[in-house]
Design an enzyme around this catalytic site. Structure first.
Site, mmCIF file in Angstrom:
data_model
loop_
_atom_site.group_PDB
_atom_site.id
_atom_site.type_symbol
_atom_site.label_atom_id
_atom_site.label_comp_id
_atom_site.label_asym_id
_atom_site.label_seq_id
_atom_site.Cartn_x
_atom_site.Cartn_y
_atom_site.Cartn_z
ATOM 1 N N ASP A 26 -4.327 -3.963 -5.228
ATOM 2 C CA ASP A 26 -3.202 -3.354 -5.988
ATOM 3 C C ASP A 26 -2.983 -1.979 -5.750
ATOM 4 O O ASP A 26 -4.297 -1.313 -5.878
ATOM 5 C CB ASP A 26 -3.494 -4.140 -7.276
ATOM 6 N N GLU B 150 -1.401 -3.448 -1.232
ATOM 7 C CA GLU B 150 0.002 -3.364 -1.702
ATOM 8 C C GLU B 150 0.301 -1.893 -1.731
ATOM 9 O O GLU B 150 -0.086 -1.310 -2.768
ATOM 10 C CB GLU B 150 -0.074 -4.111 -3.109
#
Length: 725
Positions: A405, A458
């Site tokens: 993330d 991401e």
């Protein structure tokens, strides 16, 4: 007798070597055993069947004098009251359980299995089973182990600072069993006492509690050898990858019957496994299940980097979850958050009173957007902690991949900061060299030690070569989320069809850069929260058009180069946007439109896995060819996906509610073209406009092809065609 100064140092938690004074020590020609039990009335020592009475001194210290050193560990008999007595081995009679090599590798940043060394570890010392506790806190004045076993009294079990360890504190607790709650009480240089959760704890108390729980993963059994062997031989780059993203706390299918409470990992495994098998997804991706205190963070503010959330059961329950899905041939990925961590007092922040895990300067160590701390990636021990966490999930829990993330926030020192609020790197630039090196090391080790696993970034900027090999100047990720495709595509499909002719470049532009990275196409949780509305809400038009548009979006996604990820609820087109506090709206399936979308999603997965043209060459121009990207006036696009044998699946998209009759499309060769998918089929809620199962080509030149077909294109529809035998 122990000196007053030594007593105070132990009681006031600033003694670095309590084992030098507590436990067994030689005094002149005799031996003395010292114990600290402030709540005991009496105490005695049992050695080889003989009991020796101890003398009680001020402040709860006891001494026992014996003639010779015991050959085996001795027992301490503590008498608190008539109804409260205990007999236990003395923790201060055991040698350290940490080796010099482990210390060296940790501080070098190369200890890949730190989770087998620090934290709580089931072990045996001097033939006595128990739990060793070790924690890194170099700036602490003193550290003690607290828990139910000592009434959370900070003075009873002080830990020793191991010589030459650069700040590792240790204690062995004989005969302690799995399931004990504990924390580390840490005295800082300013004499503040912090009660901290174990950074390497493998299990945590159910929130709102914040204690760590002693846990031994060696008791977990696995039966997914076949899956792991196959994974090791499979290149995910050249395989179908259709991922179902799930927030495990709110999925709650009706079969679970757990309204208002969390289901167990084991129950979820069976219900979710059955559903994923029926729907045809190849993998699931869990929003973070690393332990976290605050439900609305969805797990993205982790406090337990080695602990699956206790909301849903024990680590053994989570292992069962993964094992069961593997036996159903379903891969399991998890979101993993190395970019930042929360400021909760029981967690990593200011762990020993210093900026141990985070940067000391807020310009480098604090995220104003998220009110979180930023890891100090340039510190060997911190990088080692994070890489060990990543490998822990991949190796110990057989996870098939990590979705990392907020990578962009790691790559840039000025991420979400104004001028004057960030520090440039040594060359005066904005790139975070330390984070970049950390990510390269992470990807190298993950791919080396867990062949076939994935590490997916991401990353929301155009940072170059995120998913390119390190030897080619890349970061080494397996794949990267295509955020640009997601943004442009949703913007286009949110546009009224009458205006789409002015926006066709939003669909065609992605093919300009589609092969710069190994992309995953995301329709993720981020697009259906915080007022953005659900996907079906984004679609324009009346109800029929909304569902037709949604089918077009999904069909376009599955035909576009790149792997796929869908957030839960999108496959049933639930109306309300997602909330972690509500279950998915499964009742919508009582409506034919929603059931049609679910059937359509299932059909897409079926075709996708069967037709390797749609996935074998996802990351090269060789797998894609436009037929016609220029008919913006009618909002019709057509293209081909190809495999290594040069077979093709044709995709024809009519993105307005106006049927296009007698529409000519060039085809690669003469023959019969079978319809694999018609999004306008009544089974999916379509109008069934001009249904045709096979198209025969004619030698009419079109779109620079020597042959073509003529079709009546249904309104708001996507067709997949393939030459039949």
């Amino acid at each position: 007798m122990i000196s007053i100064e030594q007593q105070r140092a132990i009681c006031e938690l600033h003694h670095e070597s309590p084992h030098n004074y507590l436990g067994l020590h030689k005094l002149d020609e005799k031996w003395i055993i010292r114990n600290y039990e402030p709540f005991a009335e009496k105490l005695s020592i049992s050695i080889a069947g003989k009991t020796h009475k101890a003398t009680r001194h001020d402040d709860g210290f006891f001494t026992t004098t014996i003639k010779s050193a015991p050959k085996k560990p001795y027992k301490v008999n503590v008498h608190y009251s008539v109804d409260n007595q205990s007999s236990k081995y003395d923790p201060y009679a055991f040698l350290p359980t940490l080796g010099d090599l482990d210390v060296h590798l940790m501080h070098e940043g190369t200890h890949l299995e730190l989770y087998k060394v620090l934290g709580s570890q089931a072990t045996t010392s001097n033939s006595i089973p128990g739990i060793s506790f070790k924690v890194w806190a170099p700036d602490a004045r003193g550290v003690s182990l607290i828990g139910n076993f000592n009434g959370w009294n900070r003075a009873i079990n002080p830990m020793r600072k191991l010589i030459g360890s650069n700040g590792i504190w240790e204690i062995f607790m004989p005969e302690m069993a799995q399931g004990e709650y504990y924390k580390f009480a840490i005295k800082t240089q300013s004499n503040e006492i912090l009660e901290k959760q174990d950074p390497l704890g493998k299990f945590c108390e159910l929130r709102p509690g914040t204690a760590s729980v002693v846990w031994d993963n060696s008791q977990i059994s696995w039966s997914d050898d076949q899956w792991l062997a196959q994974r090791e031989k499979t290149d995910p780059m050249n395989a179908p990858l259709s991922i179902y993203e799930i927030h495990i706390g709110s999925w709650n299918h009706p079969e679970l019957k757990k309204d208002g409470e969390f289901a167990n990992y084991r129950d979820i495994a069976h219900t979710l496994g059955k559903y994923i098998s029926e729907m045809g997804y190849t993998h699931i991706e869990l929003l973070p299940i690393t332990e976290f205190p605050y439900d609305p963070s969805w797990g993205y503010q982790a406090t337990g980097y080695f602990a699956p959330s206790s909301r849903f059961g024990t680590p053994a329950d989570f292992a069962y979850f993964v094992n069961h899905l593997h036996k159903l041939n379903i891969g399991v990925l998890i979101d993993w958050v190395p970019a930042h961590f929360p400021t909760d007092r029981h967690a990593l922040g200011q762990f020993d009173g210093s900026s141990l895990y985070e940067h000391d300067n807020p310009d480098e160590g604090y995220h104003p957007d998220w009110n979180t701390f930023i890891f100090n990636f340039g510190r060997n021990e911190v990088a080692n902690f994070l890489i060990s966490s990543a490998l822990y999930w991949l190796k110990e829990f057989h996870i098939d991949g990590l979705r990392v993330d907020a990578v962009a926030s790691m790559l840039y020192r000025d991420y979400s900061r104004n001028e004057g609020e960030w520090r440039p790197n040594k060359d005066g630039g904005r790139e975070n060299y330390e984070a970049i090196e950390f990510l390269k090391q992470l990807n190298t080790l993950a791919h080396e030690h867990c062949p076939g696993s994935m590490v997916i970034a991401e990353e929301s900027t155009a940072f170059p070569k995120v998913s390119r090999p390190i030897y080619d100047g890349g970061l080494g990720f397996t794949m990267k989320w295509n955020m640009g495709w997601m943004h442009d595509t949703l913007t286009y499909f949110s546009t009224e069809p009458i205006h789409r002719k002015y926006h066709q470049n939003q669909l065609t532009f992605s093919l300009v850069y589609a092969f710069n990275e190994n992309f995953v196409l995301p329709l993720s949780h981020d697009e259906v929260v915080h007022g953005k509305g659900s996907l079906i809400q984004k679609m324009p038009g009346d109800t029929w058009q909304k569902f037709a548009n949604l089918r077009c979006l999904y069909a376009y996604m599955y035909a576009h180069p790149g792997k796929k990820i869908f957030f839960m609820g999108c496959e049933i087109a639930q109306w309300h946007e997602w909330s972690e506090s509500k279950n998915l709206d499964w009742a919508t399936l009582n409506n034919g439109n929603h059931l049609g979308i679910q059937k359509f999603s299932k059909k897409l997965n079926e075709i996708y896995k069967h037709e390797n043209c749609l996935w074998e060459i996802d990351f090269s121009h060789d797998g894609f060819e436009w037929i016609d990207a220029q008919d913006s006036e009618q909002s019709v696009l057509s293209f081909m996906r190809k495999n290594s044998n040069n077979e093709q699946v044709l995709c024809i998209m009519n993105l307005t509610p106006v049927p296009r009759d007698n529409y000519t499309i060039g085809v690669p060769s003469a023959g019969r073209y079978k319809v694999l998918l018609n999004s306008d089929d009544t089974e999916f809620g379509g109008s069934n406009y001009s249904p045709t199962e096979v198209y025969q080509s004619s030698p009419q030149v079109a779109h620079n092809k020597s042959h073509s077909i003529t079709a009546n294109l249904p309104p708001l529809s996507v067709l997949y065609l393939k030459m039949s035998d």
